[in-house]
Design a protein around this motif. Structure first.
Motif: not given
Length: 221
Positions: A147-148, A4-6, A183-184, A169-172
């Motif tokens: 994710g938001r 998770d990069i964010h 997400y990741a 990319t994906g992230a929470s």
């Protein structure tokens, strides 16, 4: 590797109620291999990040979500905030100096409005307007799973990435414990430190994935 990069933690991000320990524990439950803490316009001391990683035996990295006039940018490789970073082009200069990487975060903001999506023509107009933002020529990738964001907003971000043919990319974007684990980004190569992360982001060896159907390990017991 799933990372998770964010993410955002308290008290470094004023709008977060998620502690670093909660972030790490919950990320482990969802089967993540690591997290990158990207607090707003503030930078972690590398020694504190390393201590967290050792304490929890878990990959913990640190970047920063920089607020610019062109949008929010996830930055990896910088160590301090410098006056002028409200301009995306200047952030790119600084990042290039240290061999870092940049990802535009939630690019649907300020452009996609669900109430204005009344037709395909209206949607296309919003998309074209968003793609005029020169930030996309400055970054290494586009965050398409946030994710938001809503499904519609994330779809819009994906269309932006397709428009430019960019890596995604994906992230929470987690600010609370309930937001972790949706997400990741799946990296094809092992990530051991921030340098590895930067190398892989620039190389494009990754993909955005959804974890929304994943069942936390503790819930299966």
């Amino acid at each position: 590797m799933l990372i998770d990069i964010h993410t955002h933690t308290t008290p470094t991000s004023d709008d977060s109620i998620l502690t670093p320990e909660e972030l790490i524990t919950e990320s482990k439950r969802f089967g993540l291999d690591g997290v990158c803490i990207t607090d707003h316009d503030r930078f972690w001391d590398p020694r504190d990040v390393e201590a967290l990683s050792r304490k929890h035996d878990f990959l913990v990295l640190a970047g920063c979500e920089v607020t610019t006039e062109e949008g929010h940018i996830l930055v990896y490789g910088l160590s301090e905030y410098i006056f002028g970073m409200h301009k995306a082009a200047y952030v790119r200069e600084l990042v290039d100096e240290v061999g870092g990487a940049m990802v535009v975060a939630h690019p649907y903001r300020r452009f996609y409005r669900k109430q204005a999506h009344t037709s395909e023509e209206a949607y296309q107009e919003m998309l074209e307007r968003a793609c005029k933002n020169h930030v996309f020529g400055l970054v290494d990738a586009v965050e398409i799973f946030n994710g938001r964001g809503t499904d519609e907003e994330n779809h819009f971000a994906s269309d932006i990435a397709d428009w430019f043919g960019m890596h995604t990319t994906g992230a929470s974007d987690a600010h609370a414990i309930k937001e972790v684990g949706n997400y990741a980004t799946r990296f094809q190569q092992p990530i051991r430190d921030i340098d590895d992360l930067i190398t892989e982001i620039k190389a494009g060896r990754y993909s955005a994935i959804s974890l929304r159907d994943a069942v936390p390990a503790l819930a299966r017991v």
